[in-house]
Design an enzyme around this catalytic site. Sequence first.
Site, mmCIF file in Angstrom:
data_model
loop_
_atom_site.group_PDB
_atom_site.id
_atom_site.type_symbol
_atom_site.label_atom_id
_atom_site.label_comp_id
_atom_site.label_asym_id
_atom_site.label_seq_id
_atom_site.Cartn_x
_atom_site.Cartn_y
_atom_site.Cartn_z
ATOM 1 N N LYS A 8 1.173 -1.510 -0.287
ATOM 2 C CA LYS A 8 0.184 -0.351 0.463
ATOM 3 C C LYS A 8 1.086 1.116 0.260
ATOM 4 C CE LYS A 8 -4.769 1.000 0.594
ATOM 5 N NZ LYS A 8 -5.731 0.393 -0.027
HETATM 6 P P1 NAD Z 1 -12.907 8.654 -2.322
HETATM 7 O O1 NAD Z 1 -11.874 9.398 -2.470
HETATM 8 O O2 NAD Z 1 -13.375 8.134 -3.741
HETATM 9 O O3 NAD Z 1 -13.960 8.870 -1.428
HETATM 10 C C1 NAD Z 1 -13.684 8.956 -0.292
HETATM 11 C C2 NAD Z 1 -15.512 9.568 -0.119
HETATM 12 O O4 NAD Z 1 -15.512 9.874 1.624
HETATM 13 C C3 NAD Z 1 -15.429 10.844 -0.373
HETATM 14 O O5 NAD Z 1 -16.584 11.334 -1.020
HETATM 15 C C4 NAD Z 1 -15.485 11.670 0.429
HETATM 16 O O6 NAD Z 1 -16.373 13.360 0.929
HETATM 17 C C5 NAD Z 1 -15.996 11.183 1.820
HETATM 18 N N1 NAD Z 1 -15.548 11.221 3.215
HETATM 19 C C6 NAD Z 1 -13.774 11.605 3.814
HETATM 20 N N2 NAD Z 1 -14.483 12.242 4.670
HETATM 21 C C7 NAD Z 1 -15.011 11.915 5.628
HETATM 22 C C8 NAD Z 1 -15.718 12.020 6.937
HETATM 23 N N3 NAD Z 1 -15.236 12.218 8.023
HETATM 24 N N4 NAD Z 1 -17.433 11.219 6.777
HETATM 25 C C9 NAD Z 1 -17.981 10.899 5.755
HETATM 26 N N5 NAD Z 1 -17.021 10.818 4.910
HETATM 27 C C10 NAD Z 1 -15.873 11.248 4.196
HETATM 28 O O7 NAD Z 1 -12.349 7.067 -2.141
HETATM 29 P P2 NAD Z 1 -12.662 5.792 -2.401
HETATM 30 O O8 NAD Z 1 -11.710 5.269 -3.720
HETATM 31 O O9 NAD Z 1 -14.617 5.145 -2.357
HETATM 32 O O10 NAD Z 1 -12.683 5.068 -1.012
HETATM 33 C C11 NAD Z 1 -12.970 5.034 0.800
HETATM 34 C C12 NAD Z 1 -12.381 3.403 1.364
HETATM 35 O O11 NAD Z 1 -13.028 2.167 0.084
HETATM 36 C C13 NAD Z 1 -11.439 3.434 1.839
HETATM 37 O O12 NAD Z 1 -11.240 3.309 2.652
HETATM 38 C C14 NAD Z 1 -10.508 2.706 0.175
HETATM 39 O O13 NAD Z 1 -8.822 2.552 1.317
HETATM 40 C C15 NAD Z 1 -11.480 1.655 0.341
HETATM 41 N N6 NAD Z 1 -11.365 0.804 -1.388
HETATM 42 C C16 NAD Z 1 -11.625 1.353 -1.741
HETATM 43 C C17 NAD Z 1 -11.013 0.908 -3.497
HETATM 44 C C18 NAD Z 1 -10.963 1.647 -4.652
HETATM 45 O O14 NAD Z 1 -10.958 1.317 -6.057
HETATM 46 N N7 NAD Z 1 -11.447 3.011 -4.932
HETATM 47 C C19 NAD Z 1 -10.893 -0.515 -3.177
HETATM 48 C C20 NAD Z 1 -10.766 -0.794 -2.245
HETATM 49 C C21 NAD Z 1 -11.049 0.088 -0.940
#
Ligand code: NAD
Length: 480
Positions: free
Chosen positions: A111
């Site tokens: 990561k």
């Molecule tokens: P992203 O940046 O696209 O979205 C995150 C969202 O959460 C945003 O809309 C942001 O405004 C919101 N946010 C941030 N802080 C917040 C808070 N305190 N309260 C409420 N909302 C809040 O990120 P993502 O890619 O969707 O990732 C989200 C989670 O999923 C992370 O934990 C990431 O590790 C996990 N994840 C993502 C992927 C991927 O393919 N993108 C894969 C596996 C896991």
Amino acid sequence: MAPKDAALPEPSFRESVDIMFNRAVALMDLSPGLEEKIRVCNATYTVRFGVRLRGAIHTFVGYRSVHSEHMEPVKGGIRYATGVNQDEVEALAALMTYKCALVEAPFGGSKGGLCIDPRDWEEHELEQITRRFAYELAKRDLINPSQNVPAPDMGTGEREMAWIADQYRRMNTTDINSAACVTGKPVNAGGIQGRTEATGRGVQYALQEFFRHEEDKKAAGLSGTLAGKRVVVQGLGNVGYHAAKFLSQEDGSKITGIIERDGALHDEDGIDVDAVRDWIVKHGGVAGYPDASHRVNGAELLEIDCDILIPAALEGVINMSNAERIKAPLIIEAANGPVTAGADEILQKKGCVIIPDMYANAGGVTVSYFEWVKNLSHIRFGRMQRRAEEARHELIVSELERLDDMLEHRWSMTPDFKQKYLRGAGELELVRSGLDDTMRSAYQAMREVWHSRADVKDLRTAAYLVSIRKVADSYRAKGL
Ligand code: NAD
């Protein structure tokens, strides 16, 4: 991260992952040496680099952790957020090891992260920063198609992945496999169809599989199908948006709550996910959205009555300070680490079923695996077979039509059967099929352990048992 005012001491994210790992290995018969080898993070590289922007030099801090190299390349996203730190990156890298093992993606866990708020910078500035970070990682083989393959995570997406791929290609002009150095790229830059929505799609497939098992629904006190279920989602980013969109538009679930950075929206009749997403793009947050009630303290909505809670933003949001008040009978961890080890224990005692992160959000790495294979094989999935498949289907359909004529149309085909049946599978259909199959098989492996062992009380421990066993077997096969 856990709130600072939590009444009880909360372990850090990495400690939380270790606690959960320890709970699982206590039920296994691994030698202490092998147990320790699997638990520890192999290496973390910290880099500080300067970029001249807006007439001054700005220093950025980035990390790339490699948790386990029992299989290579290692794989894991790159996160852009101000809270990025070594503890967090190491916890996320460990989860990647277990996640890849669970869904049988042939990778070790890694990561990366950069301490930055992407909203503070213009696009061309972010490109400069990303390219410089990629340069620092690539020159140490921490970006490399056969050794370390990043992907998007919070704060990054296909745009950043395209910059990274291009930066690697510039540094390795004769590497024919350079496109495979990173996944989550745009389709026109070596990406694969269905990758952007893959993690949210995987969350949907995971819930669909959960709802196929009566015994599992009963454990959560739920019944019926996903239709009409009240869903609260935290974080309407890549993962949360796609999960909420597919559940509401395809499975008939009702999104009754959306929690974002600037508060939460609530409407028991259901919220239009696309309309809220458009609102956020235009206004920067959910505040002011006209068709649902808004509350400033968004985290409160985690505690409302609903059927399914989907934390899809940050780690540690369900912790010892609010776990007791969580009412959802089913939590699916779309984010990594949203439930701390302490909260997990409290929720289990309350009878809440948690579909764990290492399984729930594995759709991303699964489709990343397909993208990596596509890049290495230099051909789009379905390109060779599609028309041949269609030709065979055409044979059957014309034979049916001939019989239909012979029988003087006493029966006929369903109107859209011909059109649907004739269509050979293209890349998107194949990606969805591979993802669905992966999510179903991994769930079945977990639930088998959950229901067959009296000492395994929850899906998370079952998931750890399945994946640690695979990692251990792979180390043993290497002679370690
Ligand atoms: P992203 O940046 O696209 O979205 C995150 C969202 O959460 C945003 O809309 C942001 O405004 C919101 N946010 C941030 N802080 C917040 C808070 N305190 N309260 C409420 N909302 C809040 O990120 P993502 O890619 O969707 O990732 C989200 C989670 O999923 C992370 O934990 C990431 O590790 C996990 N994840 C993502 C992927 C991927 O393919 N993108 C894969 C596996 C896991």
